[in-house]
Design an enzyme around this catalytic site. Sequence first.
Site, PDB file in Angstrom:
ATOM      1  N   ARG A  26      -1.147  -2.877  36.558  1.00 42.87           N
ATOM      2  CA  ARG A  26      -1.836  -3.167  37.835  1.00 42.87           C
ATOM      3  C   ARG A  26      -2.840  -2.054  38.177  1.00 42.87           C
ATOM      4  NH1 ARG A  26      -3.072  -0.740  42.486  1.00 42.87           N
ATOM      5  NH2 ARG A  26      -1.015   0.222  42.507  1.00 42.87           N
ATOM      6  N   ASP A  27      -2.357  -0.877  38.525  1.00 45.04           N
ATOM      7  CA  ASP A  27      -3.275   0.198  38.943  1.00 45.04           C
ATOM      8  C   ASP A  27      -4.135   0.634  37.762  1.00 45.04           C
ATOM      9  OD1 ASP A  27      -4.375   1.884  40.801  1.00 45.04           O
ATOM     10  OD2 ASP A  27      -2.625   3.174  41.045  1.00 45.04           O
ATOM     11  N   HIS A 218       3.194   8.861  44.171  1.00 44.49           N
ATOM     12  CA  HIS A 218       2.229   8.139  43.330  1.00 44.49           C
ATOM     13  C   HIS A 218       0.987   9.024  43.190  1.00 44.49           C
ATOM     14  CE1 HIS A 218       0.077   4.186  42.353  1.00 44.49           C
ATOM     15  NE2 HIS A 218      -0.950   4.954  42.693  1.00 44.49           N
ATOM     16  N   HIS A 220      -2.508  10.366  41.349  1.00 41.06           N
ATOM     17  CA  HIS A 220      -3.647  10.194  40.440  1.00 41.06           C
ATOM     18  C   HIS A 220      -4.012  11.588  39.943  1.00 41.06           C
ATOM     19  CE1 HIS A 220      -4.915   5.887  41.073  1.00 41.06           C
ATOM     20  NE2 HIS A 220      -3.931   6.022  41.966  1.00 41.06           N
ATOM     21  N   CYS A 251      -8.958   3.276  41.588  1.00 37.23           N
ATOM     22  CA  CYS A 251      -9.016   2.276  42.652  1.00 37.23           C
ATOM     23  C   CYS A 251     -10.483   2.005  42.943  1.00 37.23           C
ATOM     24  CB  CYS A 251      -8.304   2.776  43.908  1.00 37.23           C
ATOM     25  SG  CYS A 251      -8.460   1.652  45.304  1.00 37.23           S
ATOM     26  N   ASN A 260      -4.631   7.504  36.791  1.00 36.63           N
ATOM     27  CA  ASN A 260      -3.283   7.725  37.327  1.00 36.63           C
ATOM     28  C   ASN A 260      -2.614   8.796  36.480  1.00 36.63           C
ATOM     29  OD1 ASN A 260      -3.845   4.790  38.193  1.00 36.63           O
ATOM     30  ND2 ASN A 260      -1.925   5.251  39.226  1.00 36.63           N
TER      31      ASN A 260
HETATM   32  P1  HMG Z   1     -10.029 -10.647  53.832  1.00 35.62           P
HETATM   33  O1  HMG Z   1     -11.364 -11.118  53.375  1.00 35.62           O
HETATM   34  O2  HMG Z   1      -9.980  -9.840  55.081  1.00 35.62           O
HETATM   35  O3  HMG Z   1      -9.016 -11.875  53.953  1.00 35.62           O
HETATM   36  O4  HMG Z   1      -9.391  -9.837  52.623  1.00 35.62           O
HETATM   37  P2  HMG Z   1      -8.993 -13.128  54.893  1.00 35.62           P
HETATM   38  O5  HMG Z   1      -7.585 -13.318  55.297  1.00 35.62           O
HETATM   39  O6  HMG Z   1     -10.054 -12.985  55.975  1.00 35.62           O
HETATM   40  O7  HMG Z   1      -9.411 -14.350  53.920  1.00 35.62           O
HETATM   41  C1  HMG Z   1     -10.745 -14.507  53.421  1.00 35.62           C
HETATM   42  C2  HMG Z   1     -10.692 -15.353  52.142  1.00 35.62           C
HETATM   43  O8  HMG Z   1      -9.943 -14.655  51.144  1.00 35.62           O
HETATM   44  C3  HMG Z   1      -9.995 -16.694  52.320  1.00 35.62           C
HETATM   45  O9  HMG Z   1     -10.618 -17.614  51.431  1.00 35.62           O
HETATM   46  C4  HMG Z   1      -8.595 -16.433  51.832  1.00 35.62           C
HETATM   47  O10 HMG Z   1      -7.920 -17.588  51.357  1.00 35.62           O
HETATM   48  C5  HMG Z   1      -8.861 -15.466  50.696  1.00 35.62           C
HETATM   49  P3  HMG Z   1     -11.642 -18.740  51.976  1.00 35.62           P
HETATM   50  O11 HMG Z   1     -10.872 -19.523  52.983  1.00 35.62           O
HETATM   51  O12 HMG Z   1     -12.763 -17.968  52.610  1.00 35.62           O
HETATM   52  O13 HMG Z   1     -12.024 -19.467  50.741  1.00 35.62           O
HETATM   53  N1  HMG Z   1      -7.692 -14.624  50.460  1.00 35.62           N
HETATM   54  C6  HMG Z   1      -7.010 -14.571  49.316  1.00 35.62           C
HETATM   55  N2  HMG Z   1      -7.202 -15.179  48.131  1.00 35.62           N
HETATM   56  C7  HMG Z   1      -6.300 -14.896  47.153  1.00 35.62           C
HETATM   57  N3  HMG Z   1      -5.249 -14.042  47.321  1.00 35.62           N
HETATM   58  C8  HMG Z   1      -5.054 -13.415  48.488  1.00 35.62           C
HETATM   59  C9  HMG Z   1      -5.960 -13.678  49.545  1.00 35.62           C
HETATM   60  N4  HMG Z   1      -6.036 -13.223  50.811  1.00 35.62           N
HETATM   61  C10 HMG Z   1      -7.098 -13.811  51.360  1.00 35.62           C
HETATM   62  N5  HMG Z   1      -4.013 -12.589  48.656  1.00 35.62           N
HETATM   63  C11 HMG Z   1      -7.661  -8.682  51.457  1.00 35.62           C
HETATM   64  C12 HMG Z   1      -8.239  -9.028  52.818  1.00 35.62           C
HETATM   65  C13 HMG Z   1      -6.614  -7.598  51.679  1.00 35.62           C
HETATM   66  C14 HMG Z   1      -7.023  -9.931  50.894  1.00 35.62           C
HETATM   67  C15 HMG Z   1      -8.799  -8.181  50.536  1.00 35.62           C
HETATM   68  O14 HMG Z   1      -9.451  -7.107  51.171  1.00 35.62           O
HETATM   69  C16 HMG Z   1      -8.318  -7.768  49.178  1.00 35.62           C
HETATM   70  O15 HMG Z   1      -7.919  -8.584  48.369  1.00 35.62           O
HETATM   71  N6  HMG Z   1      -8.350  -6.448  48.875  1.00 35.62           N
HETATM   72  C17 HMG Z   1      -7.918  -5.970  47.579  1.00 35.62           C
HETATM   73  C18 HMG Z   1      -7.900  -4.506  47.582  1.00 35.62           C
HETATM   74  C19 HMG Z   1      -7.278  -3.977  46.334  1.00 35.62           C
HETATM   75  O16 HMG Z   1      -6.681  -4.677  45.539  1.00 35.62           O
HETATM   76  N7  HMG Z   1      -7.421  -2.637  46.149  1.00 35.62           N
HETATM   77  C20 HMG Z   1      -6.851  -1.965  45.040  1.00 35.62           C
HETATM   78  C21 HMG Z   1      -5.359  -1.852  45.151  1.00 35.62           C
HETATM   79  S1  HMG Z   1      -4.822  -0.565  46.278  1.00 35.62           S
HETATM   80  C22 HMG Z   1      -4.660   0.831  45.285  1.00 35.62           C
HETATM   81  O17 HMG Z   1      -5.064   0.813  44.154  1.00 35.62           O
HETATM   82  C23 HMG Z   1      -3.950   2.013  45.844  1.00 35.62           C
HETATM   83  C24 HMG Z   1      -2.531   2.159  45.288  1.00 35.62           C
HETATM   84  O18 HMG Z   1      -2.555   2.280  43.862  1.00 35.62           O
HETATM   85  C25 HMG Z   1      -1.841   3.404  45.878  1.00 35.62           C
HETATM   86  C26 HMG Z   1      -2.701   4.679  45.808  1.00 35.62           C
HETATM   87  O19 HMG Z   1      -3.210   5.046  44.723  1.00 35.62           O
HETATM   88  O20 HMG Z   1      -2.808   5.325  46.872  1.00 35.62           O
HETATM   89  C27 HMG Z   1      -1.645   0.964  45.642  1.00 35.62           C
HETATM   90 MG    MG Z   2      -3.020   4.117  42.814  1.00 34.79          MG
END
Ligand code: HMG
Ligand code: MG
Length: 309
Positions: A26-27, A218, A220, A251, A260
Amino acid sequence: MNDARPAGGVLSGLPAAVTVVEVGPRDGLQNERVFVPTEAKIAFVDALAAAGLPVIEVTSFVRPDAIPQLRDAEDVMRGIARCAAVRYAALVPNERGLERARSCGVAEIALFTAASETFARHNINAGIEESLARFAPVIRRAHADGMRVRAYVSTAFGCPYEGRVAPAAVCAVMEKLLALGADEISIGDTIGVATPTQVAELCALLLRHADPARLALHFHDTRGTALANVLAGLLAGIAVFDASAGGLGGCPYAPGAAGNLATEDLLYMLHGMGIQTGVDLTAVVRATRLIAGYLDHPPTSKYYAAATS
Ligand code: HMG
Ligand code: MG
């Protein structure tokens, strides 16, 4: 070579065993430019399971246009061989993500918010309080379905937009997540800026408010401090660490978050200190070698480089 000694030795208070949470699929993969075929992702997860990793974060059920690399989340989840000894987890941002995860048999979800407001808005299009409000029904439903719930607090040491983050801000978010019922909180150094003294200081504060069994770290390795930070975490009493095979990772919403902590580097250090993980390091190298063939750059793990040169 690496002489194993009993955990502790001259460093007292170290845990005898550590749980390594493998986040490579994933990450590690989420930031890769070249799309990795679904079959290769499945083979990677299966190889990591065969290596004995007890927890594997397989994919994420976020917006496919936000993270195109993981747009095949359902297919990966359905394609992996389920090993009874492994907890297969997936990142979930909201109720829609939970629905998707449930549809393909995910038993553990990982929610994610941040300790800094600006990062939260960039990453999940919601402020911290809004994200917590969004999580409440997700946690209730996940628990009702018998799922385990992990929650990340990103930018726990520094934010790409706001700079240094105060430990009290991290603690406040952690406490709210625990109050919502999250089973485990993973404290994320998203952009790899932490140093061991900061880790010790933050852990000391968090452990005044949380059971150590419910905390994970966690890291990086962006600036090369991840292993030193693990040692500080171990000395503070933490025994769950996230890592990514090969050191893959980053990210997309955290500029400079490449890399990571590498699972191989973590395992080498832990095993050398006499700390059990139940993971076969050589088999992790094999898993990394398998996925490396699909990437347009070499893995950054130092142990991997030494073992394969
Ligand atoms: P949004 O645009 O605010 O969502 O996204 P919404 O609720 O307003 O919906 C808008 C549209 O998105 C809709 O579709 C929803 O159905 C669709 P439409 O009706 O317009 O056709 N939608 C989805 N589709 C599929 N799966 C879903 C989903 N949710 C809404 N789950 C949201 C908000 C959070 C979903 C968006 O900003 C997003 O997907 N962000 C992803 C961010 C991400 O993955 N970042 C990387 C991971 S975090 C990380 O790496 C850090 C970590 O490792 C820890 C660390 O290192 O600190 C974990
Ligand atoms: Mg991370």
